[in-house]
Design a protein around this motif. Structure first.
Motif, PDB file in Angstrom:
ATOM      1  N   LYS A  78      -6.973  -6.977  -2.059  1.00  0.00           N
ATOM      2  CA  LYS A  78      -5.600  -6.921  -1.183  1.00  0.00           C
ATOM      3  C   LYS A  78      -5.945  -6.611   0.151  1.00  0.00           C
ATOM      4  O   LYS A  78      -6.234  -5.545   0.416  1.00  0.00           O
ATOM      5  CB  LYS A  78      -4.498  -6.225  -1.765  1.00  0.00           C
ATOM      6  N   SER A 112      -1.471  -6.159   6.142  1.00  0.00           N
ATOM      7  CA  SER A 112      -0.469  -5.149   5.841  1.00  0.00           C
ATOM      8  C   SER A 112       0.686  -5.599   5.130  1.00  0.00           C
ATOM      9  O   SER A 112       1.549  -4.595   4.741  1.00  0.00           O
ATOM     10  CB  SER A 112       0.040  -4.549   7.352  1.00  0.00           C
ATOM     11  N   VAL A 171      -7.917  -2.168  -2.536  1.00  0.00           N
ATOM     12  CA  VAL A 171      -6.751  -2.358  -1.560  1.00  0.00           C
ATOM     13  C   VAL A 171      -7.250  -1.948  -0.099  1.00  0.00           C
ATOM     14  O   VAL A 171      -7.191  -0.672   0.160  1.00  0.00           O
ATOM     15  CB  VAL A 171      -5.626  -1.668  -2.060  1.00  0.00           C
ATOM     16  N   THR A 172      -7.375  -2.773   0.829  1.00  0.00           N
ATOM     17  CA  THR A 172      -7.845  -2.376   2.215  1.00  0.00           C
ATOM     18  C   THR A 172      -6.632  -2.344   3.016  1.00  0.00           C
ATOM     19  O   THR A 172      -6.927  -1.753   4.089  1.00  0.00           O
ATOM     20  CB  THR A 172      -8.735  -3.274   2.535  1.00  0.00           C
ATOM     21  N   GLY A 173      -5.594  -2.751   2.911  1.00  0.00           N
ATOM     22  CA  GLY A 173      -4.387  -2.753   3.456  1.00  0.00           C
ATOM     23  C   GLY A 173      -3.120  -3.264   2.904  1.00  0.00           C
ATOM     24  O   GLY A 173      -3.114  -3.947   1.703  1.00  0.00           O
ATOM     25  N   GLY A 174      -1.950  -2.542   3.304  1.00  0.00           N
ATOM     26  CA  GLY A 174      -0.609  -2.890   2.905  1.00  0.00           C
ATOM     27  C   GLY A 174      -0.477  -2.341   1.566  1.00  0.00           C
ATOM     28  O   GLY A 174      -0.950  -1.218   1.075  1.00  0.00           O
ATOM     29  N   GLN A 175       0.306  -3.036   0.496  1.00  0.00           N
ATOM     30  CA  GLN A 175       0.500  -2.389  -0.607  1.00  0.00           C
ATOM     31  C   GLN A 175       0.533  -3.527  -1.641  1.00  0.00           C
ATOM     32  O   GLN A 175       0.407  -4.722  -1.710  1.00  0.00           O
ATOM     33  CB  GLN A 175       2.054  -2.081  -0.785  1.00  0.00           C
ATOM     34  N   LEU A 225      -8.027   2.723  -3.144  1.00  0.00           N
ATOM     35  CA  LEU A 225      -7.266   2.539  -2.116  1.00  0.00           C
ATOM     36  C   LEU A 225      -7.805   2.885  -0.969  1.00  0.00           C
ATOM     37  O   LEU A 225      -8.233   4.367  -0.900  1.00  0.00           O
ATOM     38  CB  LEU A 225      -5.955   3.346  -2.524  1.00  0.00           C
ATOM     39  N   SER A 226      -7.673   2.309   0.239  1.00  0.00           N
ATOM     40  CA  SER A 226      -8.097   2.618   1.589  1.00  0.00           C
ATOM     41  C   SER A 226      -6.786   3.438   2.177  1.00  0.00           C
ATOM     42  O   SER A 226      -5.583   3.435   1.648  1.00  0.00           O
ATOM     43  CB  SER A 226      -8.292   1.420   2.551  1.00  0.00           C
ATOM     44  N   THR A 253      -2.906   2.925   2.508  1.00  0.00           N
ATOM     45  CA  THR A 253      -2.493   1.634   1.616  1.00  0.00           C
ATOM     46  C   THR A 253      -1.728   2.469   0.346  1.00  0.00           C
ATOM     47  O   THR A 253      -1.533   3.779   0.179  1.00  0.00           O
ATOM     48  CB  THR A 253      -3.540   1.169   0.617  1.00  0.00           C
ATOM     49  N   GLU A 254      -0.950   1.631  -0.263  1.00  0.00           N
ATOM     50  CA  GLU A 254      -0.019   2.003  -1.587  1.00  0.00           C
ATOM     51  C   GLU A 254      -0.434   1.278  -2.843  1.00  0.00           C
ATOM     52  O   GLU A 254      -0.785   0.178  -2.599  1.00  0.00           O
ATOM     53  CB  GLU A 254       1.394   1.792  -1.238  1.00  0.00           C
ATOM     54  N   GLY A 277      -5.549   6.222  -0.549  1.00  0.00           N
ATOM     55  CA  GLY A 277      -4.237   5.805  -0.486  1.00  0.00           C
ATOM     56  C   GLY A 277      -3.114   6.568  -1.504  1.00  0.00           C
ATOM     57  O   GLY A 277      -3.642   7.575  -1.917  1.00  0.00           O
TER      58      GLY A 277
END
Length: 296
Positions: A74, A77, A100-104, A120-121, A124-125, A144
Motif C-alpha cells: 500500500k 497517502s 504499508v509505505t504510506g496512508g492506511q 508499517l512505515s 502509516t496506520e 506505524g
C-alpha cells in the motif's frame, strides 16, 4: 473490477509481474486477483495521485515456496480498505509479507488466510474495522500505528514490534497478553472508551503506558479501562504493571493477579474492582511499590 449487471460474470485480473495501480477498487464477490511469478508485487496507490481504494476481490498467489516482501504493498497517502471482502479474502504464500509505505490499510481480523507479516512505515496506520470478533495472528512491525476502529481485536502473534502506538475507539476491545502486545520499548495506547483485556495464564510485564483518548481524534477525552482475566476458568497469570498509567477508567481483576510494580501505577484510574465473574474465580491485587488507589 466491477460488473453491475444483475447476474455479473467473473472478473479476473492476472498479474504475472509486479503491477502498480494508482487506485484499484472492486465491488461484490465476483472478482479475483491472481498473482504469479517470482517476486510479483501488487502495489496499490502512489505518491502522485494519493487515491483511496476499496477492494473486495479474492486475492491469491501461485503458492511458490519463495517469499515475496511486500507482495501486497500500500503506497501513497490514501486508504486501502480490504475489510469488506469476507473471510480469507487474501491467500498469500505464508512467508510473504504485506507492506504499508504510506496512508492506511484497513482489514478485518479474518481478511488474511495466513499469518503474513505486516510492515508499517512511520506515519502509516493498520486499521481494524468489523462488527464481530476475531483473532489476528500476523506479526506487525515497523514505525506505524495500529488503530482499532470497531469491534474486538485479539492479538495472538508473539512477534509484534511496531512502534507507532495503538489507538482504541469507543466501545472497542483489545484482547492480548503481555507477550502479544508490541514488545518495542516506550509503547503507548490511546484508549477512547475501549477496554484493554489482558487475558493470560502466565506471568508477564505490561510495559506500555495507556491514556484516555479522543473519539475519532476529536472532542473531549473519553476514559479507557483495563481488565486482567483468565478465560480458561482458572485463576492463573500475573500481570505486572511496570510504568505509571494515565488512563482514568476502571481497573478490573476478574481472575489471576494484577501486580502494581511501579509507584502510583494506576493512581489516575477511577478505582479497582476485584472478582466479577462469580465465586469460582480468585482475583488478586498485589502491591509491589508505593501506590495510591482511588477506590477498591
Amino acid at each position: 473490477l466491477q460488473d453491475v449487471k444483475s447476474k455479473p460474470s467473473n472478473a479476473i485480473l492476472q498479474a504475472n509481474a509486479t503491477q502498480t495501480f494508482a487506485s484499484l477498487s472492486s465491488a461484490g464477490s465476483n472478482s479475483a486477483i491472481m498473482l504469479s511469478g517470482t517476486g510479483t508485487q501488487l502495489i496499490i496507490g502512489d505518491t502522485t495521485h494519493n487515491l483511496s481504494s476499496t477492494l473486495s476481490s479474492i486475492i491469491t498467489d501461485s503458492g511458490t515456496a519463495s517469499a515475496t516482501s511486500g507482495e501486497i504493498t500500500k503506497a501513497g497517502s490514501g486508504l486501502l480498505d480490504m475489510s469488506g471482502g469476507g473471510s480469507k479474502q487474501v491467500t498469500l504464500t505464508p512467508n510473504s509479507s504485506i507492506v504499508v509505505t504510506g496512508g492506511q490499510l484497513r482489514l478485518a481480523t479474518n481478511t488474511l488466510a495466513n499469518a503474513n507479516a505486516i510492515s508499517l512505515s512511520s506515519g502509516t496506520e493498520l486499521q481494524f474495522t468489523q462488527g464481530g470478533t476475531g483473532k489476528f495472528a500476523s506479526n506487525i512491525n515497523g514505525g506505524g500505528l495500529v488503530h482499532i476502529e470497531s469491534g474486538l481485536l485479539q492479538l495472538t502473534g508473539t512477534g509484534n514490534t511496531y512502534s507507532g502506538g495503538t489507538t482504541m475507539e469507543y466501545g472497542t476491545t483489545l484482547v492480548a497478553t503481555t507477550a502479544t502486545l508490541s514488545q518495542t520499548a516506550g509503547q503507548t495506547i490511546s484508549n477512547a472508551g475501549g477496554m484493554l483485556l489482558l487475558d493470560q495464564t502466565t506471568p508477564g510485564n505490561f510495559t506500555a503506558v495507556m491514556s484516555d483518548g479522543q473519539a475519532a481524534g476529536q472532542g473531549p477525552t473519553v476514559p479507557g479501562s483495563l481488565v486482567k482475566a483468565d478465560s480458561t476458568g482458572a485463576n492463573n497469570g500475573n500481570v505486572t504493571i511496570t510504568n505509571a498509567q494515565l488512563y482514568t477508567g476502571a481497573t478490573t481483576v476478574e481472575a489471576g493477579t494484577l501486580t502494581l510494580g511501579a509507584a502510583d501505577a494506576i493512581k489516575t484510574s477511577s478505582g479497582v474492582t476485584l472478582g466479577t465473574v462469580g465465586t469460582a474465580a480468585t482475583a488478586n491485587l498485589a502491591l509491589g511499590a508505593n501506590n495510591t488507589i482511588q477506590g477498591l
